[in-house]
Design an enzyme around this catalytic site. Structure first.
Site, PDB file in Angstrom:
ATOM      1  CB  SER A  52      -0.921  -0.003   1.216  1.00  0.00           C
ATOM      2  OG  SER A  52      -1.859  -1.055   1.109  1.00  0.00           O
ATOM      3  N   GLY A  53       0.272   2.394  -0.271  1.00  0.00           N
ATOM      4  CA  GLY A  53       1.041   3.630  -0.287  1.00  0.00           C
ATOM      5  C   GLY A  53       1.236   4.190  -1.681  1.00  0.00           C
ATOM      6  CG  HIS A  54       2.809   2.270  -4.375  1.00  0.00           C
ATOM      7  ND1 HIS A  54       3.906   3.083  -4.156  1.00  0.00           N
ATOM      8  CD2 HIS A  54       3.168   1.036  -3.967  1.00  0.00           C
ATOM      9  CE1 HIS A  54       4.877   2.351  -3.642  1.00  0.00           C
ATOM     10  NE2 HIS A  54       4.460   1.116  -3.499  1.00  0.00           N
ATOM     11  CG  HIS A 216       8.788   1.206  -2.422  1.00  0.00           C
ATOM     12  ND1 HIS A 216       9.173   0.657  -3.621  1.00  0.00           N
ATOM     13  CD2 HIS A 216       7.604   0.650  -2.098  1.00  0.00           C
ATOM     14  CE1 HIS A 216       8.239  -0.209  -4.011  1.00  0.00           C
ATOM     15  NE2 HIS A 216       7.286  -0.224  -3.112  1.00  0.00           N
TER      16      HIS A 216
END
Lengths: 328, 233
Positions: A52-54, A216
């Site tokens: 997650s995070g994108h 990242h």
């Protein structure tokens, strides 16, 4: 950060997806997002996933004409095999499943394990690796090129082929063609902060930028004093063209890293179009916005995909997902 | 148990050396399931204690989540083993490995999971195992990690601690204190990663810039041997 506690960030976002998009089935506990009409009879299914995070990658690309399911991992951590096995079982109509995997060690290992387990359960699975980031040298001394912006092109174009009824071998071949035809280069103007760490994951002083950054916050080719939008466009496009050397016109993605305003991204897009025109590369279609992001990183990325008539037709085909929607 | 035990090992006589073979070898000799349950509980505690440190190491050359990911995994391992403790060493390790694979994600989930699963599988359904048998099984587990990750010692990965640790555990000259020797070898291997350039995983993107930092995976791998030595004492 706009969160409750770091441990529930992914689950909280999934609950939000469920509340916002009734056309999706969201398994918050099992961490799988599935299009509600799956399995679609006679159709090859596409499953992707990653840390997650994108966002909106990958859950925001689930829907008609793109992904059938997405498996979100913890922030910047690949999902676990059981998620992909569950997703594959939920979307397989009997025509097989294509896993779209970004080339990171963790993603590759977990998807490979999932592939074996799903095949044990009788699901036919093929896999395509996305590795488009020219900032990383693809050699035996690295884990290979990283998967970044080309993921959007692969998921959209292969998803369109699947929606038209192409068999698994054909969908897989198209996905590979799109990846082989795509290259990206990203630049960070600021570091990103993960919820677990509560602060920046790397140190990037004010007034400096990281050329060739990964999604990242991985380091790129070099660090330089701040450059103008024009200079960044020159550097990024040339880095991509040096590797891609396109003979066909291209699809263009001008991607935001998450914290860069659209005002700046469109200004950057103008510079990218200028450089491409100067280099004699025609642009067939372009897209500007936050699609493959890095939490709160400020920055931008250029992804080019050289497209023949077939890829262009599939790119233009109807799509209806939370983050990408046209023709429907 | 098969010949795969020597796959990662340069020791000419690995699986046949039994440091404790002369101590009777009766039904009460060797390491039982309770020993392995204590070991994994100790690993969970050590990972919890060291999580922030591991994450700091990972922030320097990776993506700052190694400690939190392993903490999530080994907490799940401890919970599962508490809830339904298996009766053999092999079953304890296999269950722990499955828990890691299904909870950690990233590269470390499949790699650590495979290490424990494969080691457990090598131990079969024996109720007690000798130190030498554990050493041989661990070497098979380490070989499986090397194969899965496509890496070798010197690549600045967990193998730089696992290989010397597992080798030392079964080495004949470690008969006096094999667990202490394994701990020392693994910790030395982890320390030595500081001078290495990463060739695998996310740190490989750094190239020369990865030199001068300890590898987080080798550091957490050394914890496996440190806790093993503690539990054996």
């Amino acid at each position: 950060m706009l969160i409750n506690v770091p441990d529930t960030v992914v689950a909280d976002a999934l609950r939000g997806m469920a509340a916002t998009h009734p056309e999706l089935t969201v398994d918050v506990e099992g961490r799988v997002i599935v299009r509600r009409d799956a399995p679609v009879a006679g159709k090859v299914a596409l499953v992707s996933g990653g840390g997650s995070g994108h966002e909106p990658l990958h859950g925001g690309f689930v829907g008609t004409g793109m992904l059938d399911a997405a498996c979100p991992g913890e922030v910047f951590t690949s999902p676990v095999p059981h998620q992909m096995v569950k997703a594959a079982a939920a979307v397989d109509s009997g025509q097989g499943v294509l896993f779209v995997v970004k080339n990171y060690t963790g993603d590759v290992l977990n998807f490979d394990m999932a592939m074996e387990l799903a095949e044990d359960e009788g699901v036919r699975v093929a896999k395509v690796l996305v590795d488009d980031d020219v900032a990383v040298t693809d050699s035996t001394h690295t884990a290979g090129r990283r998967g970044t912006g080309a993921t959007l092109f692969v998921e959209k174009i292969a998803g369109a082929a699947a929606e038209e009824g192409a068999p698994l071998e054909r969908v897989e071949a198209i996905a590979r063609q799109v990846n082989a035809s795509s290259r990206s280069f990203g630049v960070a103007l600021s570091a990103c902060s993960t919820p677990a760490k509560g602060g920046p994951t790397f140190a990037l002083p004010d007034g400096e930028l990281e050329l060739g950054v990964g999604i990242h916050g991985e380091p790129g080719r070099e660090r330089r004093p701040m450059m103008t939008s024009r200079e960044i466009a020159d550097f990024s496009v040339d880095a991509v063209l040096e590797d891609l050397r396109p003979t066909n016109p291209v699809l263009l993605l001008v991607g935001g890293a998450g914290a860069t305003p659209l005002l700046e991204l469109y200004g950057f897009a103008a510079e990218v179009h200028r450089v491409l025109a100067e280099r004699g590369v025609p642009v067939l279609r372009s897209l500007v916005g936050n699609y493959v992001t890095s939490l709160d990183m400020a920055g931008c990325a250029v992804t080019l995909c050289q497209a023949d008539e077939e890829l262009l037709r599939l790119w233009d085909a109807p799509v209806r997902t939370p983050a990408l929607r046209w023709g429907l | 148990m098969s010949g795969t035990a020597s796959a990662s090992n340069s020791d000419p006589s690995p699986a046949r050396a039994h440091p404790d073979a002369g101590s009777g070898g009766g039904p009460d000799e060797g390491l039982d399931a309770a020993f392995f349950l204590r070991w994994l509980a100790a690993v969970a505690a050590a990972v919890d204690r060291e999580a922030d440190h591991l994450t700091e190491l990972d922030a320097a050359i990776g993506d700052a989540d190694h400690g939190s990911n392993l903490r999530r995994g080994f907490t799940a391992v401890a919970t599962a083993l508490d809830a339904d403790p298996p009766g053999t060493p092999g079953a304890v390790l296999a269950l722990a490995g499955r828990q890691l694979i299904s909870t950690v994600g990233g590269a470390s989930g499949p790699l650590y999971g495979t290490l424990l699963r494969r080691t457990g599988k090598e131990l079969g359904d024996a109720r007690r195992v000798s130190v030498a048998e554990l050493g041989a099984a661990l070497r098979a587990g380490v070989a499986a990690v090397a194969q899965l990750g496509g890496s070798a010692p010197g690549d600045k990965t967990m193998l730089d601690a696992l290989v010397p640790g597992a080798d030392a555990l079964g080495a004949p000259d470690a008969a006096g204190d094999p667990f202490g020797a394994a701990r020392a070898a693994a910790e030395e291997g982890a320390r030595a990663t500081e001078a290495l350039r990463a060739r695998k995983g996310r740190a490989s993107y750094l190239g020369e810039r990865s030199v001068g930092h300890l590898d987080p995976g080798a550091s957490s791998s050394a914890l496996l041997f440190a806790t093993l030595a503690e539990v054996a004492r």
